[in-house]
Write a protein that holds these residues in place. Structure first.
Motif, PDB file in Angstrom:
ATOM      1  N   ASP A   1       1.081  -0.884  -0.095  1.00 41.30           N
ATOM      2  CA  ASP A   1       0.249  -0.209   0.103  1.00 41.30           C
ATOM      3  C   ASP A   1       0.802   1.090  -0.107  1.00 41.30           C
ATOM      4  O   ASP A   1       1.607   1.445  -1.031  1.00 41.30           O
ATOM      5  CB  ASP A   1      -0.909  -0.126   1.141  1.00 41.30           C
ATOM      6  N   ASP A   2       0.580   1.948   1.248  1.00 42.14           N
ATOM      7  CA  ASP A   2       1.495   3.377   1.070  1.00 42.14           C
ATOM      8  C   ASP A   2       2.735   3.312   1.923  1.00 42.14           C
ATOM      9  O   ASP A   2       3.358   4.392   2.287  1.00 42.14           O
ATOM     10  CB  ASP A   2       0.670   4.416   1.510  1.00 42.14           C
ATOM     11  N   ILE A   3       3.230   2.090   2.130  1.00 40.15           N
ATOM     12  CA  ILE A   3       4.309   1.708   3.067  1.00 40.15           C
ATOM     13  C   ILE A   3       5.363   0.927   2.347  1.00 40.15           C
ATOM     14  O   ILE A   3       4.893   0.179   1.821  1.00 40.15           O
ATOM     15  CB  ILE A   3       4.031   1.170   4.440  1.00 40.15           C
ATOM     16  N   ASP A   4       6.764   1.223   2.581  1.00 38.59           N
ATOM     17  CA  ASP A   4       7.895   0.544   2.033  1.00 38.59           C
ATOM     18  C   ASP A   4       8.670   0.249   3.225  1.00 38.59           C
ATOM     19  O   ASP A   4       9.098   0.978   3.926  1.00 38.59           O
ATOM     20  CB  ASP A   4       8.844   1.544   1.196  1.00 38.59           C
ATOM     21  N   LEU A   5       9.272  -0.851   3.212  1.00 39.37           N
ATOM     22  CA  LEU A   5       9.969  -1.535   4.399  1.00 39.37           C
ATOM     23  C   LEU A   5      11.492  -1.828   3.626  1.00 39.37           C
ATOM     24  O   LEU A   5      11.468  -2.479   2.500  1.00 39.37           O
ATOM     25  CB  LEU A   5       9.835  -2.822   5.116  1.00 39.37           C
ATOM     26  N   TYR A   6      12.519  -1.331   4.187  1.00 38.25           N
ATOM     27  CA  TYR A   6      13.749  -1.658   3.879  1.00 38.25           C
ATOM     28  C   TYR A   6      14.322  -2.538   5.143  1.00 38.25           C
ATOM     29  O   TYR A   6      14.687  -2.055   5.979  1.00 38.25           O
ATOM     30  CB  TYR A   6      14.443  -0.447   3.813  1.00 38.25           C
ATOM     31  N   LEU A   7      14.456  -3.909   4.744  1.00 38.49           N
ATOM     32  CA  LEU A   7      15.025  -4.791   5.722  1.00 38.49           C
ATOM     33  C   LEU A   7      16.396  -5.088   5.619  1.00 38.49           C
ATOM     34  O   LEU A   7      17.027  -5.021   4.711  1.00 38.49           O
ATOM     35  CB  LEU A   7      14.340  -6.285   5.511  1.00 38.49           C
TER      36      LEU A   7
ATOM     37  N   GLY B   1      21.345  -2.406  10.690  1.00 39.01           N
ATOM     38  CA  GLY B   1      20.517  -3.151  11.299  1.00 39.01           C
ATOM     39  C   GLY B   1      19.395  -3.052  11.969  1.00 39.01           C
ATOM     40  O   GLY B   1      18.678  -3.821  12.479  1.00 39.01           O
ATOM     41  N   VAL B   2      18.492  -2.168  11.318  1.00 45.25           N
ATOM     42  CA  VAL B   2      17.109  -1.714  11.687  1.00 45.25           C
ATOM     43  C   VAL B   2      16.384  -1.703  10.425  1.00 45.25           C
ATOM     44  O   VAL B   2      16.967  -1.265   9.362  1.00 45.25           O
ATOM     45  CB  VAL B   2      17.092  -0.576  12.540  1.00 45.25           C
ATOM     46  N   VAL B   3      15.051  -1.685  10.785  1.00 43.30           N
ATOM     47  CA  VAL B   3      14.251  -1.707   9.494  1.00 43.30           C
ATOM     48  C   VAL B   3      13.920  -0.218   9.164  1.00 43.30           C
ATOM     49  O   VAL B   3      13.592   0.642  10.141  1.00 43.30           O
ATOM     50  CB  VAL B   3      12.656  -2.445   9.948  1.00 43.30           C
ATOM     51  N   GLY B   4      14.240   0.200   7.961  1.00 42.28           N
ATOM     52  CA  GLY B   4      13.992   1.479   7.403  1.00 42.28           C
ATOM     53  C   GLY B   4      12.562   1.558   6.892  1.00 42.28           C
ATOM     54  O   GLY B   4      12.268   0.687   6.096  1.00 42.28           O
ATOM     55  N   VAL B   5      11.793   2.834   7.126  1.00 43.67           N
ATOM     56  CA  VAL B   5      10.533   2.661   6.833  1.00 43.67           C
ATOM     57  C   VAL B   5      10.226   4.038   6.074  1.00 43.67           C
ATOM     58  O   VAL B   5      10.509   5.168   6.680  1.00 43.67           O
ATOM     59  CB  VAL B   5       9.270   2.575   7.719  1.00 43.67           C
ATOM     60  N   THR B   6       9.684   3.979   4.923  1.00 41.13           N
ATOM     61  CA  THR B   6       9.274   5.205   4.028  1.00 41.13           C
ATOM     62  C   THR B   6       7.846   5.035   3.752  1.00 41.13           C
ATOM     63  O   THR B   6       7.055   3.977   3.802  1.00 41.13           O
ATOM     64  CB  THR B   6      10.123   5.585   2.850  1.00 41.13           C
ATOM     65  N   LEU B   7       7.222   6.156   3.756  1.00 37.93           N
ATOM     66  CA  LEU B   7       5.425   6.156   3.517  1.00 37.93           C
ATOM     67  C   LEU B   7       5.121   7.592   3.066  1.00 37.93           C
ATOM     68  O   LEU B   7       5.798   8.461   2.900  1.00 37.93           O
ATOM     69  CB  LEU B   7       4.676   6.003   4.926  1.00 37.93           C
ATOM     70  N   ASP B   8       3.952   7.431   2.213  1.00 37.22           N
ATOM     71  CA  ASP B   8       3.356   8.686   1.610  1.00 37.22           C
ATOM     72  C   ASP B   8       2.111   8.988   2.672  1.00 37.22           C
ATOM     73  O   ASP B   8       1.245   7.931   2.739  1.00 37.22           O
ATOM     74  CB  ASP B   8       2.703   8.220   0.201  1.00 37.22           C
ATOM     75  N   HIS B   9       2.126  10.189   3.131  1.00 40.18           N
ATOM     76  CA  HIS B   9       0.929  10.738   3.602  1.00 40.18           C
ATOM     77  C   HIS B   9       0.347  11.848   3.064  1.00 40.18           C
ATOM     78  O   HIS B   9       0.908  12.596   2.399  1.00 40.18           O
ATOM     79  CB  HIS B   9       1.201  10.927   5.264  1.00 40.18           C
ATOM     80  N   ARG B  10      -0.972  12.163   3.212  1.00 35.84           N
ATOM     81  CA  ARG B  10      -1.691  13.136   2.380  1.00 35.84           C
ATOM     82  C   ARG B  10      -1.407  14.590   2.949  1.00 35.84           C
ATOM     83  O   ARG B  10      -2.403  15.291   3.190  1.00 35.84           O
ATOM     84  CB  ARG B  10      -3.249  12.622   2.298  1.00 35.84           C
TER      85      ARG B  10
END
Length: 507
Positions: A288-294, A338-347
């Motif tokens: 959906d509107d979230i990307d995870l970089y593991l 070593g941590v999860v990077g998260v990007t997202l789209d918000h309105r």
């Protein structure tokens, strides 16, 4: 000879132009300050409903009277609301108008009422409620002396001028704000100049940035017949800087000014330039509107950093923020450590969208915490630029799982031209409740003055309440330094800020 036709904004009349008009006249120009019906002492006929067409007719009458004199070059100047009747009149007399000057105003669009340009949501709601009541001759009451700020910064306006502005203010006819503007497109062919008041939160750089983001309504501003000027004052330059305004209007009439740079498909705009650090091209997982970089070799729940983009960003912008190099760069940096990077789209598409944006971010954070590969008790939030007001929610009631909050070149209070942003989104108030939540603030030394003020006000509040805050300075860095200032100083700031966040997540 140049004939200036000056049209003032909400609640005001020709009197606001007195000093500027005198200076223009002394330079040899002809000057006409328009009395709009129902404002500044210009009374309507009995039983007349005043709407936008009424005010357009007022401006047309002056254009027609001036146009009878041969050799006159008519320059229409619209301040604030006044740009709506100005553009409407120019659309009907495009062949008679040499130039339109947008004085610290919006950009009116066909079919859109002037009320849409009012940044303050409460004022818009009050106007709509009054209109629903169907009261004949309904009007917005003028502001008290201390409430003019809701309609634009009063920076540099002398106290006596503010007193006079208040004393002579008129109720503003609601019909002029609610009737949609109707344009044929003829006004778009008239040369224009924009005069931006930096003390009110506007600048040429900001307009250029929105052009670069692909906002469709602004594409025409890169044309050869469009120029821009800046005045280092608030929203009322005719009261705060009448001489400087007169000089600027004369230059605008002569076609001078700075031009914007058209979008060049062969050259990326600043927000799409590469991230300043070399980070691994780690794969992303999009839902959906979230990307995870593991992190490579993920073998159990890991802490996460959620990166929240700034704005407002036009809804039409492509790529969307989560694909901008600065966001993907930070997320990959986090994953590589070593941590999860998260990007997202918000309105966050307009300054009126903060409630919706806050809901988007909160929902995304909960979905991230629910992912089995994320440790739900070790999450950090990293806010950039215009997402700064969103930090207030998290400082006002820090959840136990929030291990650190970072803000990078943030806007930490509403800018003057934003209107009334709810107290919910004032970080300087919220920081008193942050308790032991670790805070990191990255401060750009070459930040624009209006944003820098919000940062300093926040830091003063943070120090006063003893907040746990670390400030990372980039003395020679600009807003968005990660893509435009590729220096060792900038790289060091990113390493320091991220190092602090990672330490709080992993210890």
């Amino acid at each position: 000879m140049t004939a200036f036709i000056l049209v003032s904004g909400v609640f005001t009349g020709p009197h606001v132009w007195d000093e500027t008009a005198a200076r223009l006249a002394s330079a040899g120009a002809e000057v006409h300050a328009v009395s709009l019906t129902g404002l500044g002492g210009a009374r309507p006929s009995a039983g007349t409903d005043i709407d936008l067409e009424t005010h357009i007719a007022d401006v047309l009458a002056v254009i027609d009277s001036v146009g009878q004199e041969a050799g006159q070059e008519i320059v229409l100047v619209g301040h604030d609301y006044g740009i709506h009747p100005v553009v409407g009149a120019a659309d009907r007399r495009a062949g008679s108008v040499a130039r339109i000057v947008y004085l610290d105003s919006g950009l009116p669009q066909d079919g859109v009422p002037a009320l849409a340009a009012v940044a303050d949501r409460r004022t818009r709601e009050d106007a709509l409620r009054a209109a629903e009541g169907g009261t004949h001759g309904a009007a917005l009451p003028p502001p008290d002396r201390d409430a003019w700020q809701l309609w634009g910064s009063t920076a540099d306006v002398p106290g006596t001028a503010l007193d006079r502005l208040t004393a002579l203010a008129s109720p503003h006819p609601l019909g002029t704000l609610l009737q949609p503007l109707r344009l044929t497109g003829a006004a778009a062919e008239v040369p224009m100049a924009g005069v931006l008041c930096t003390g009110n939160g506007a600048s040429i750089a900001m307009v250029q940035a929105r052009v670069d983001l692909g906002e469709p309504s602004l594409r025409a501003l890169t044309g050869p017949r469009v120029t821009f000027f800046e005045l280092p004052t608030g929203h009322w330059p005719m009261l705060s800087s009448p001489t400087a305004l007169a000089v600027t209007l004369l230059k605008a009439a002569a076609g001078e000014g700075q031009r914007l740079t058209p979008v060049d498909a062969t050259k990326p705009p600043s927000h799409l330039l590469p991230f300043l650090l070399d980070v691994p091209e780690l794969p992303r997982e999009r839902t959906d509107d979230i990307d995870l970089y593991l992190p490579p070799g993920t073998d159990g729940p890991r802490p996460a950093v959620v990166f929240v983009h700034g704005g407002p960003v036009p809804a039409e912008a492509r790529p969307t923020p989560r694909d901008w190099p600065v966001l993907t760069g930070y997320a990959r940096y986090a994953a590589d450590h070593g941590v999860v990077g998260v990007t997202l789209d918000h309105r966050l598409h307009a300054v009126t969208d903060y409630e919706r944006s806050a809901s988007d971010v909160a929902d995304a954070v909960e979905r991230v915490r629910a992912d089995p590969r994320v440790d739900p008790d070790r999450v950090a939030l990293w806010f950039l630029s215009g997402s700064g007001p969103l930090t207030a929610d998290w400082m006002a009631k820090p959840p136990s799982w929030l291990r650190c909050l970072a803000a990078v070149y943030p806007i930490m209070a509403p800018l003057p031209n934003w209107g009334r942003l709810g107290r919910r989104f004032h970080p300087s108030d919220a920081v008193a409740h942050a308790g032991s939540l670790p805070l990191v603030l990255v401060r750009a030394g070459l930040e624009t003055a209006d944003i820098a003020v919000t940062v300093e006000e926040f830091l003063t509040a943070a120090y006063r309440c003893g907040a746990d805050i670390e400030v990372v300075d980039v003395p020679n860095g600009h807003h968005a330094f990660e893509t435009i200032d590729r220096t060792d100083e900038s790289r060091d700031a990113v390493h320091r800020a991220m190092g602090t966040v990672l330490r709080h997540l992993t210890t």
